[in-house]
Write a protein that holds these residues in place. Structure first.
Motif, PDB file in Angstrom:
ATOM      1  N   ALA A  79       0.828  -1.202   0.000  1.00  0.00           N
ATOM      2  CA  ALA A  79       0.000   0.000   0.000  1.00  0.00           C
ATOM      3  C   ALA A  79       0.870   1.263   0.000  1.00  0.00           C
ATOM      4  O   ALA A  79       0.572   2.238  -0.705  1.00  0.00           O
ATOM      5  CB  ALA A  79      -0.930   0.002   1.214  1.00  0.00           C
ATOM      6  N   GLU A  80       1.938   1.259   0.785  1.00  0.00           N
ATOM      7  CA  GLU A  80       2.824   2.419   0.814  1.00  0.00           C
ATOM      8  C   GLU A  80       3.528   2.613  -0.530  1.00  0.00           C
ATOM      9  O   GLU A  80       3.689   3.747  -1.003  1.00  0.00           O
ATOM     10  CB  GLU A  80       3.847   2.251   1.940  1.00  0.00           C
ATOM     11  CG  GLU A  80       3.222   2.280   3.322  1.00  0.00           C
ATOM     12  CD  GLU A  80       4.245   2.087   4.427  1.00  0.00           C
ATOM     13  OE1 GLU A  80       3.992   2.555   5.554  1.00  0.00           O
ATOM     14  OE2 GLU A  80       5.296   1.460   4.161  1.00  0.00           O
ATOM     15  N   ILE A  81       3.927   1.508  -1.154  1.00  0.00           N
ATOM     16  CA  ILE A  81       4.555   1.593  -2.482  1.00  0.00           C
ATOM     17  C   ILE A  81       3.544   2.118  -3.503  1.00  0.00           C
ATOM     18  O   ILE A  81       3.876   2.938  -4.371  1.00  0.00           O
ATOM     19  CB  ILE A  81       5.113   0.228  -2.895  1.00  0.00           C
ATOM     20  CG1 ILE A  81       6.275  -0.168  -1.983  1.00  0.00           C
ATOM     21  CG2 ILE A  81       5.562   0.242  -4.358  1.00  0.00           C
ATOM     22  CD1 ILE A  81       6.786  -1.576  -2.202  1.00  0.00           C
ATOM     23  N   LEU A  82       2.309   1.675  -3.377  1.00  0.00           N
ATOM     24  CA  LEU A  82       1.263   2.137  -4.293  1.00  0.00           C
ATOM     25  C   LEU A  82       1.027   3.640  -4.139  1.00  0.00           C
ATOM     26  O   LEU A  82       0.778   4.351  -5.135  1.00  0.00           O
ATOM     27  CB  LEU A  82      -0.025   1.369  -4.023  1.00  0.00           C
ATOM     28  CG  LEU A  82      -1.161   1.550  -5.040  1.00  0.00           C
ATOM     29  CD1 LEU A  82      -0.715   1.091  -6.417  1.00  0.00           C
ATOM     30  CD2 LEU A  82      -2.407   0.813  -4.596  1.00  0.00           C
ATOM     31  N   ILE A  83       1.118   4.143  -2.915  1.00  0.00           N
ATOM     32  CA  ILE A  83       0.957   5.584  -2.678  1.00  0.00           C
ATOM     33  C   ILE A  83       2.076   6.357  -3.378  1.00  0.00           C
ATOM     34  O   ILE A  83       1.845   7.405  -4.002  1.00  0.00           O
ATOM     35  CB  ILE A  83       0.950   5.868  -1.166  1.00  0.00           C
ATOM     36  CG1 ILE A  83      -0.324   5.339  -0.521  1.00  0.00           C
ATOM     37  CG2 ILE A  83       1.080   7.378  -0.901  1.00  0.00           C
ATOM     38  CD1 ILE A  83      -0.338   5.439   0.989  1.00  0.00           C
ATOM     39  N   ILE A  84       3.312   5.866  -3.286  1.00  0.00           N
ATOM     40  CA  ILE A  84       4.442   6.521  -3.946  1.00  0.00           C
ATOM     41  C   ILE A  84       4.233   6.549  -5.459  1.00  0.00           C
ATOM     42  O   ILE A  84       4.412   7.587  -6.112  1.00  0.00           O
ATOM     43  CB  ILE A  84       5.754   5.796  -3.597  1.00  0.00           C
ATOM     44  CG1 ILE A  84       6.065   5.944  -2.108  1.00  0.00           C
ATOM     45  CG2 ILE A  84       6.908   6.343  -4.429  1.00  0.00           C
ATOM     46  CD1 ILE A  84       7.266   5.148  -1.645  1.00  0.00           C
ATOM     47  N   VAL A  85       3.825   5.414  -6.023  1.00  0.00           N
ATOM     48  CA  VAL A  85       3.595   5.334  -7.473  1.00  0.00           C
ATOM     49  C   VAL A  85       2.479   6.290  -7.886  1.00  0.00           C
ATOM     50  O   VAL A  85       2.593   7.010  -8.895  1.00  0.00           O
ATOM     51  CB  VAL A  85       3.256   3.891  -7.880  1.00  0.00           C
ATOM     52  CG1 VAL A  85       2.835   3.833  -9.346  1.00  0.00           C
ATOM     53  CG2 VAL A  85       4.447   2.977  -7.627  1.00  0.00           C
ATOM     54  N   MET A 112      14.851   3.543  -3.140  1.00  0.00           N
ATOM     55  CA  MET A 112      15.094   3.015  -4.483  1.00  0.00           C
ATOM     56  C   MET A 112      13.805   2.951  -5.295  1.00  0.00           C
ATOM     57  O   MET A 112      13.800   3.243  -6.496  1.00  0.00           O
ATOM     58  CB  MET A 112      15.735   1.630  -4.388  1.00  0.00           C
ATOM     59  CG  MET A 112      17.155   1.633  -3.867  1.00  0.00           C
ATOM     60  SD  MET A 112      18.246   2.731  -4.818  1.00  0.00           S
ATOM     61  CE  MET A 112      18.126   2.001  -6.450  1.00  0.00           C
ATOM     62  N   ILE A 113      12.712   2.586  -4.650  1.00  0.00           N
ATOM     63  CA  ILE A 113      11.434   2.541  -5.355  1.00  0.00           C
ATOM     64  C   ILE A 113      11.008   3.946  -5.762  1.00  0.00           C
ATOM     65  O   ILE A 113      10.510   4.166  -6.882  1.00  0.00           O
ATOM     66  CB  ILE A 113      10.371   1.880  -4.465  1.00  0.00           C
ATOM     67  CG1 ILE A 113      10.707   0.398  -4.270  1.00  0.00           C
ATOM     68  CG2 ILE A 113       8.974   2.043  -5.062  1.00  0.00           C
ATOM     69  CD1 ILE A 113       9.787  -0.326  -3.333  1.00  0.00           C
ATOM     70  N   ALA A 114      11.232   4.922  -4.886  1.00  0.00           N
ATOM     71  CA  ALA A 114      10.873   6.303  -5.198  1.00  0.00           C
ATOM     72  C   ALA A 114      11.700   6.834  -6.365  1.00  0.00           C
ATOM     73  O   ALA A 114      11.176   7.501  -7.270  1.00  0.00           O
ATOM     74  CB  ALA A 114      11.057   7.183  -3.964  1.00  0.00           C
ATOM     75  N   VAL A 115      12.997   6.528  -6.359  1.00  0.00           N
ATOM     76  CA  VAL A 115      13.866   6.972  -7.455  1.00  0.00           C
ATOM     77  C   VAL A 115      13.438   6.319  -8.762  1.00  0.00           C
ATOM     78  O   VAL A 115      13.375   6.976  -9.817  1.00  0.00           O
ATOM     79  CB  VAL A 115      15.342   6.638  -7.133  1.00  0.00           C
ATOM     80  CG1 VAL A 115      16.228   6.884  -8.346  1.00  0.00           C
ATOM     81  CG2 VAL A 115      15.830   7.468  -5.950  1.00  0.00           C
ATOM     82  N   SER A 116      13.124   5.038  -8.711  1.00  0.00           N
ATOM     83  CA  SER A 116      12.679   4.337  -9.921  1.00  0.00           C
ATOM     84  C   SER A 116      11.358   4.903 -10.429  1.00  0.00           C
ATOM     85  O   SER A 116      11.171   5.095 -11.643  1.00  0.00           O
ATOM     86  CB  SER A 116      12.524   2.842  -9.631  1.00  0.00           C
ATOM     87  OG  SER A 116      13.745   2.275  -9.184  1.00  0.00           O
ATOM     88  N   THR A 120      11.602   8.344   1.627  1.00  0.00           N
ATOM     89  CA  THR A 120      12.842   8.054   2.348  1.00  0.00           C
ATOM     90  C   THR A 120      12.901   6.582   2.758  1.00  0.00           C
ATOM     91  O   THR A 120      13.958   5.941   2.683  1.00  0.00           O
ATOM     92  CB  THR A 120      12.955   8.944   3.596  1.00  0.00           C
ATOM     93  OG1 THR A 120      12.911  10.323   3.196  1.00  0.00           O
ATOM     94  CG2 THR A 120      14.253   8.677   4.339  1.00  0.00           C
ATOM     95  N   LYS A 121      11.765   6.050   3.148  1.00  0.00           N
ATOM     96  CA  LYS A 121      11.705   4.653   3.572  1.00  0.00           C
ATOM     97  C   LYS A 121      11.938   3.717   2.391  1.00  0.00           C
ATOM     98  O   LYS A 121      12.614   2.690   2.530  1.00  0.00           O
ATOM     99  CB  LYS A 121      10.342   4.379   4.215  1.00  0.00           C
ATOM    100  CG  LYS A 121      10.168   2.966   4.742  1.00  0.00           C
ATOM    101  CD  LYS A 121       8.801   2.801   5.411  1.00  0.00           C
ATOM    102  CE  LYS A 121       8.595   1.391   5.925  1.00  0.00           C
ATOM    103  NZ  LYS A 121       7.238   1.238   6.562  1.00  0.00           N
TER     104      LYS A 121
END
Length: 569
Positions: free
Chosen positions: A155-161, A215-219, A211-212
């Motif tokens: 869910a947190e990764i989905l929010i970033i995307v 790498m996913i945020a940069v990608s 920040t957490k």
């Protein structure tokens, strides 16, 4: 006492309901006709179908309603306001008011009076006042954000995307605006909305997630940026995006010199010119005096190395100077470069750069058979020549970002910061100030030269007038320095945002061409007054510019007068 508390709580609830009603009324007004003629850009004459600037007012009204519901404690929406709702509501309401009233006034001015307004225009003007009045009567509920509820990793990764997808949509909408009125309204809406999200605490929450999952945020950021050309049908606006990337890359290189090392360089654009001229002369064009044609990788390395050499040659004798003296010397270097390449025409000097005529007809890049000047079909989408250069420049910017981040976090980066803060103290601690500053100067010059090699092929020509201290078309030294200061010195995203704004605004608002320096001067003054650390703040700079009262002592304690005096100062 309890009755008074209940009365205040009831009044607060009523004002939030009024703000909600104002937001709904604002949304409803966009489904009415605002003018009777389609002569105003965007055709605001249609009932039941918002168009043009009405879409921006509709968006602002929806945000007002959404955050008003969050303030009322609606279940599932409380997460929108972790640090309070009042400031966010005020800013969203001001954004809707500014965009709507700008549209109404523009209709009256361009079409010749308020008689050109339909009832829907007056309804919209009145409806946007309601949430402003309600929001500014609300008590300030600013609070410290509590620890957010732990969500599953997916869910947190989905929010970033989702956040980067929204960012791509907002940027694409802005760059695709076809007339000045719509872009002006876009700036007003986005400016107020971004500030409101910051005051509501959502930006801080998103920063915590990025920040957490760094790498996913940069990608996600890279994928969002790379997806931009696939949203365009033509190269009309892709060219603007390419130039933004060039401008932003050079600004990031300047940020090493100014933001990290604290060296005021007013002639930095000359290094961009060195890289561009070098690439142009070895590109195989018939206008070059050198009968050579380097492959792409060799041209890039040659431009970067020549810029590095110039950085060392200029920095070695001048970096023993400080402050204004260094600024004057670098300003002189920038002017000497422009004059020198203008005189190397075979008449005033050796024939190398063709003088004022520059080096035209620079061929498109060809990398392993991939011709950047031709259209190519990728994943079913046709990418034009500028889309090819956009993706290439995106890779170059990623390289510069990696260099900046690695250098800034290294031992040499910490030495740069020490020199910037206090060169005397840093020298006393054993740091070789001259060597450290020369490395920063040379690295910044190399990165500028790297961007210049791509710029030469994008523009297909290089002339001396492209590399001046201040001029109507960026990048130039004044604009580059303004981008670093406005965006936030010492950060990565700051100069990127600053460069994007400083290039995009003049490109979309052509009538401001003659007043750019005036506008940027006013922007710098306002920034120094209200946010001296820049739009994206470096943590150290933010603490320095915004002193807290943590060390203040109560008035009944010894030394209270000293503490109060400090706070007043």
């Amino acid at each position: 006492m309890r009755t008074m508390t209940d009365t205040a709580s009831s009044r607060t609830t009523q004002l939030r309901v009024l703000a909600l009603a104002g937001g709904i009324a604002t949304v409803a007004s966009t489904f009415l006709s605002w003018t009777y003629t389609a002569e105003f850009p965007g055709d605001l004459t249609v009932y039941g179908y918002p168009g043009g600037l009405q879409v921006l007012t509709l968006t602002a009204g929806l945000l007002i309603a959404l955050f008003a519901l969050s303030a009322l404690g609606v279940k599932g929406l409380r997460w929108l306001t972790p640090t309070g709702s009042t400031k966010a509501l005020q800013l969203f309401a001001l954004g809707a008011l500014a965009t709507t009233w700008f549209t109404v006034i523009a209709i009256a001015v361009e079409l010749g009076g308020v008689v050109n307004l339909e009832p829907g225009g007056f309804v919209a003007a009145v409806a946007t006042v309601i949430p402003v009045v309600a929001a500014f009567l609300l008590p300030d509920d600013t609070r410290k954000a509590t620890r957010p509820k732990e969500l599953p990793s997916w869910a947190e990764i989905l929010i970033i995307v989702a956040a980067f997808a929204i960012g791509l949509f907002v940027f694409t909408y802005g760059i695709d605006t076809e007339y000045a009125e719509l872009f002006t309204g876009y700036l007003l809406t986005v400016g107020f909305a971004a500030t409101a999200l910051f005051r509501a605490g959502l930006i801080a929450r998103l920063n915590g997630l990025t920040t957490k999952y760094r790498m996913i945020a940069v990608s996600a950021a890279f994928v969002a940026a790379a997806a931009f050309p696939f949203t365009q049908n033509t190269d009309q606006f892709t060219l603007i995006a390419v130039n933004i990337l060039i401008f932003a890359t050079v600004a990031l290189g300047l940020n090493i010199v100014v933001g990290l090392a604290g060296l005021l360089d007013l002639g930095y654009v000359a290094f961009l010119g060195v890289g561009a001229y070098t690439a142009a002369l070895v590109s195989g064009t018939t206008a070059s005096v050198f009968d050579v044609h380097f492959p792409f990788w060799a041209a890039v390395l040659t431009g970067a190395v020549v810029s590095l050499i110039f950085g060392v040659l200029i920095g070695a004798p001048t970096l023993r100077l400080r402050g204004d003296y260094l600024a004057i010397v670098t300003l002189g270097f920038g002017e000497i470069f422009r004059i020198a390449v203008g005189n190397l025409d075979g008449v005033s000097g050796p024939r190398i750069t063709n003088g004022p005529n520059g080096v035209p007809n620079i061929p498109d890049l060809n990398f392993f058979g991939y011709n950047f000047g031709e259209s190519h079909t990728v994943l079913g989408f046709e990418l034009g020549s500028y889309a090819n250069y956009y993706l290439l420049m995106l890779l170059a910017m990623i390289l510069v970002v990696i260099v900046f981040s690695r250098a800034g976090n290294s031992r040499i980066g910490r030495a740069w910061v020490a020199i910037r803060e206090d060169e005397t103290a840093a020298t006393a601690m054993g740091i070789n100030g001259f060597r450290v500053k020369l490395i920063a100067f040379a690295l910044g010059a190399t990165l500028a030269g790297l961007a210049g090699t791509v710029q030469a092929h994008v523009q297909h020509t290089v002339v001396p007038e492209m590399y001046v201290f201040a001029g109507p078309v960026p990048p130039n030294s004044a604009f580059l320095l303004a981008a670093v200061i406005l965006g936030g010195m010492g950060t990565i995203s700051g100069p990127l945002i600053g460069a994007s704004l400083l290039y995009l605004i003049p490109a979309k608002l052509q009538f401001l061409q003659d007043y750019q320096l005036l506008g940027f001067g006013i922007a710098l003054i306002l920034l120094m007054r209200f946010r001296p650390e820049g739009l994206i703040a470096n943590r150290r700079a933010q603490l320095e510019f915004h002193e807290t009262d943590q060390l203040d002592v109560p008035d009944d304690k010894p030394g209270a007068g000293v503490s109060t005096a400090k706070a007043g100062a």
